[in-house]
Design an enzyme around this catalytic site. Structure first.
Site, PDB file in Angstrom:
ATOM      1  N   GLY A 181     131.881   6.478   0.541  1.00 21.52           N
ATOM      2  CA  GLY A 181     131.631   7.886   0.817  1.00 21.52           C
ATOM      3  C   GLY A 181     132.657   8.911   0.403  1.00 21.52           C
ATOM      4  N   GLY A 183     133.703   9.870  -2.654  1.00 24.73           N
ATOM      5  CA  GLY A 183     133.563  10.419  -3.989  1.00 24.73           C
ATOM      6  C   GLY A 183     133.088  11.865  -3.992  1.00 24.73           C
ATOM      7  N   CYS A 186     129.324  11.985  -3.998  1.00 24.09           N
ATOM      8  CA  CYS A 186     128.702  11.029  -3.084  1.00 24.09           C
ATOM      9  C   CYS A 186     128.352  11.727  -1.779  1.00 24.09           C
ATOM     10  CB  CYS A 186     129.654   9.860  -2.807  1.00 24.09           C
ATOM     11  SG  CYS A 186     128.982   8.625  -1.676  1.00 24.09           S
TER      12      CYS A 186
END
Length: 345
Positions: A181, A183, A186
């Protein structure tokens, strides 16, 4: 249900405390690392920064450009066998130590991986990449690939906890990819409520990996060169970058002109854009867990590489680390409420 009360930290929550140094110049800092991998037994030397295996980032063009600087690229899994043959046919043998072959975990993925590895036996790295590395089927796939390729260096992920790092290493992975999570494109944490602050994940997972002789990649969460230095300071053996390597000439993604400015399309591999491109759309049983954004066009990637590596070298000089391998031993993190003066941001 239970609650863990320990504080978990991301890169934004800390700074590296400076220490006395005998370094006279950033140019003295050695960024190359040499690793011997747990299961393959292979020795590798290079700068441990990796372009992520996203189809707008992990391209053959990026791989060729980063290899000139000693960096790695996890090539995305959507290239055809013909594209692999065309690319490798134009390269010398040095490229094989700078690229990773990415694969998912389906039966079709294993067949394609086998075809690539059979056609190009000099390829050294296999990156088994899924969003959720906690599934039993994923662990079984890692074991399957290890059995098929006992002499290859295998990367597996993503996970964020020490016990899963240990399981993957004991199953056959040489390197574990850490991050759920963080990124820039993301949305897993927003869509699912699942995740783990990246710096704490790196610290805890590196401790677990190093105890078994394995290695980790910090994957995601870096917004600037300072975050890359923090990841290495926290114990990461490699750092994987997506957004920081996006928007360049060598990237995939459409080039867009808007009001006289140029942008390149950048999206997460769980975004609706990626799934429409590669899977015919978002399956009815799931949701998109990625963004699609327009990144300002940034020219050749070489300038960004110099900026990132220059920042890491400078971090080393601030704590007296003559080589990157010394950085984590000389790192003290301090918790902060602010990172920078943003008056002119």
């Amino acid at each position: 249900m239970r609650i863990e009360n320990d504080l978990k930290l991301g890169f934004k929550d800390v700074l590296i405390r400076p220490k006395r140094s005998t370094m006279k110049s950033r140019s003295q800092v050695i960024l190359e690392r040499t690793y011997t991998f747990l299961h393959s037994g292979k020795k590798w030397t290079g700068i441990p920064v990796i372009a992520a295996n996203m189809d707008t980032v992990g391209t053959f063009e990026i791989a060729q450009a980063l290899a000139e600087h000693g960096l790695l690229t996890a090539v995305h899994k959507h290239y055809s066998l013909e594209a692999w043959a065309e690319f490798l046919g134009k390269q010398d043998d040095a490229i094989y130590e700078r690229i990773m072959v990415s694969t998912g975990t389906s039966e079709a993925d294993f067949v394609k991986l086998s075809q690539i590895m059979t056609a190009h036996p000099k390829l050294e790295f296999i990156c088994i990449d899924v969003a959720n590395g906690y599934a039993e089927a994923f662990v079984e796939f890692v074991a399957q690939v290890r059995a098929a390729y006992p002499a290859k260096t295998i990367i597996a992920g993503n996970v964020v906890t020490g016990e899963m790092v240990e399981e993957l290493l004991l199953t056959g992975a040489d390197i574990v990819k850490v991050g759920i999570g963080p990124g820039s494109v993301c949305t897993t944490r927003v869509k699912t409520g699942v995740g783990y602050p990246q710096l704490s994940a790196v610290i805890e997972c590196s401790d677990a990996a190093h105890g078994l002789g394995g290695r980790i990649i910090s994957d995601g969460g870096c917004n600037c060169a300072g975050d890359v230095a923090k990841a290495f300071g926290g114990g990461a053996d490699f750092v994987m970058l997506g957004g920081m390597f996006a928007g360049h000439d060598e990237n995939g993604g459409q080039l867009i002109e808007r009001e006289g400015r140029h942008f390149k399309l950048f999206y997460g591999m769980s975004s609706s854009t990626a799934m429409e491109k590669h899977a015919g759309g978002v399956a009815e049983y799931r949701s998109s867990e990625g963004k699609t954004v327009e990144v300002p066009y940034r020219g050749p990637v070489a300038d960004t590489v110099r900026d990132i590596l220059g920042g890491v070298r400078s971090a080393c000089t601030y704590v007296g680390a003559a080589a990157l391998k010394e950085l984590t031993k000389r790192t003290t993190f301090i918790r902060v409420a602010e990172q920078e003066n943003r008056t002119f941001s």
